[in-house]
Design an enzyme around this catalytic site. Structure first.
Site, PDB file in Angstrom:
ATOM      1  CE1 TYR A 102      33.183-131.674  36.056  1.00  0.00           C
ATOM      2  CE2 TYR A 102      33.287-131.476  33.670  1.00  0.00           C
ATOM      3  CZ  TYR A 102      33.596-130.998  34.920  1.00  0.00           C
ATOM      4  OH  TYR A 102      34.323-129.835  35.051  1.00  0.00           O
ATOM      5  CE1 TYR A 111      42.909-142.786  24.149  1.00  0.00           C
ATOM      6  CE2 TYR A 111      43.863-140.632  24.637  1.00  0.00           C
ATOM      7  CZ  TYR A 111      43.704-141.976  24.940  1.00  0.00           C
ATOM      8  OH  TYR A 111      44.355-142.517  26.030  1.00  0.00           O
ATOM      9  CE  LYS A 124      41.735-135.024   9.372  1.00  0.00           C
ATOM     10  NZ  LYS A 124      41.073-135.322   8.075  1.00  0.00           N
ATOM     11  CB  THR A 160      38.968-127.972  17.353  1.00  0.00           C
ATOM     12  OG1 THR A 160      37.571-127.796  17.577  1.00  0.00           O
ATOM     13  CG2 THR A 160      39.218-128.295  15.882  1.00  0.00           C
TER      14      THR A 160
END
Length: 444
Positions: free
Chosen positions: A266, A325, A329, A331
């Site tokens: 991708y 997962y 943390k 973002t």
């Protein structure tokens, strides 16, 4: 005895004077000859080749008519049956056979984006590949509402007929079940190329097919745009930045992508699609636009597509733990789908090629997102931590300065405002399906 043959020349036969007065002669006085004022060659043509002479006359008259037509068409107040009126009618009729594309399709004059989106204008013919998908179907809604004639091309791998079914029966809408990896011939003014699975679950399912869609499918759509002179918009992705070393990401950043990873079908596929798009622009003078889409959410998302927003919403509605997962943390930034559609349309109608980041600069950690979902759906929803997936980006936040300055675009809908709209759609689809299944079971 005088000869019975007569002389057909202009003067009398020499034997005519010696013949008797009562003897017949075909010679006539010079003054009685028709067309005596014409030269001898012209008289011969008139006497012996009348059809040819008539044809030459008609051709000469036609030539005079053609020469007179442009000067006669300049009068705008000519009477309906005057020569200038006839010339104007002929000129209008010949326009249908002009090789100028604008003569065949007056709507193309708006492709350059000179008419603001909010003003009424003549509708365009627009092709949306992947138009039955999540983002594509919302784009189709806006285009149809604007008055355009829309053709959707989708193989329904991740798209759903239900997303565009409300347009069935509209004469300005058409859907073709087709895979863009195979060529297709259509006549349109604009091409929005969205076709490609966009979630990790779907594009990892068949990575070879994913990269073929990005490369061969994009080549086919670029070739179509070149043949018909259409403007082409590629929907690329923030994944071209990979696991970025620069934060936030600007369009000039080249990215940090693993070319042999599980996500590269991708990531690298979209990077190649951008390369092809720019090569067609430089080599074939094709009008192109490139959008790099950041995380988007809203109604009609696939319920189990593996993307974090749809995962959290579906799990909270089903009373399942919210799966985070890694350490949570990481973002991401989340934009509502209507904001993205507005950005895509502004990009297509504008004068700038891009690439443009289209996303919401508001940044959330996965734990913060889970808290918003809890507040919106179920405050008692549990959070469950799992091992992180390979090549998962640690930070993702767009710098949209370029889009603000050149497109006049920025997202308007905050996550806490847009998420309830998505929850309503998911609740209807999840529990509606379960209710239908329960009803069918009871009927047996």
């Amino acid at each position: 005895m005088a000869s019975e043959l007569t002389y057909r020349g202009g003067a009398a036969s020499p034997s005519a004077g010696a013949a008797g007065a009562g003897e017949y002669s075909s010679a006539k006085p010079a003054s009685s000859k028709p067309l005596a004022w014409l030269p001898r060659a012209a008289r011969y043509a008139a006497a012996e080749h009348r059809p040819l002479f008539a044809l030459v006359g008609m051709l000469f008259a036609a030539a005079l008519f053609c020469l007179a037509a442009p000067s006669g068409s300049g009068s705008g107040t000519a009477a309906p049956y005057s020569s200038s009126g006839r010339a104007a009618a002929v000129s209008g009729a010949l326009t249908r056979f002009s090789v100028d594309p604008a003569a065949h399709n007056p709507g193309r004059q708006f492709v350059a984006g000179k008419v603001p989106l909010g003003l009424k204008r003549k509708g365009l013919r627009v092709l949306v590949t992947g138009g039955a998908g999540f983002v594509g179907s919302h784009l189709v809604d806006r285009l149809v509402a604007r008055g355009d004639s829309v053709i959707v091309v989708d193989n329904l791998f991740t798209g759903r007929k239900e997303n565009v079914m409300h347009h069935f029966g509209n004469p300005n809408f058409e859907m073709i079940r087709h895979d863009v990896v195979e060529p297709i011939l259509l006549e349109v003014d604009q091409i929005y190329h969205l076709a490609c699975p966009a979630s990790p679950v779907h594009y990892k399912y068949n990575p070879v097919k994913t990269i073929k869609t990005n490369v061969v499918g994009t080549l086919n759509m670029l070739g179509l745009a070149k043949r018909i002179g259409a403007r082409f918009l590629l929907t690329s992705t923030s994944e071209v930045y990979g696991d970025p070393l620069q934060h936030p990401q600007v369009e000039t950043y080249w990215g940090n992508v693993n070319p042999i990873g599980v996500r590269s079908c991708y990531d690298e596929g979209k990077r190649t699609a951008e390369t092809l798009t720019m090569d067609y622009h430089r080599g074939a003078n094709l009008e192109v636009r490139i959008a790099r889409i950041f995380n988007t959410y809203g109604p009609r998302m696939c319920i189990d597509d593996g993307r974090v927003v749809s995962n959290f919403v579906a799990q909270a509605l089903r009373k399942e733990p919210l799966t985070v997962y890694g350490d949570g943390k990481q973002t991401r930034s989340f934009q509502y789908v209507s904001d993205l559609v507005e950005g895509l349309m502004r990009l297509m109608e504008g004068d700038h090629i891009g690439p443009f980041n289209l996303g919401n600069p508001g940044e959330f950690t996965m734990l913060e997102l889970a808290k918003v979902v809890q507040d919106t759906i179920d405050p008692n929803a549990r959070i469950e931590f799992r091992e992180n997936t390979q090549d998962d980006p640690h930070k993702r936040k767009p710098d949209i300065t370029k889009a603000k300055e050149q497109l006049g675009w920025e997202p308007k809908i905050a996550l806490r405002d847009g998420l309830p709209l998505m929850v309503t759609d998911f609740r209807k689809r999840i529990f509606g399906d379960q209710d239908n299944a329960a009803t069918a079971t009871e009927g047996q």
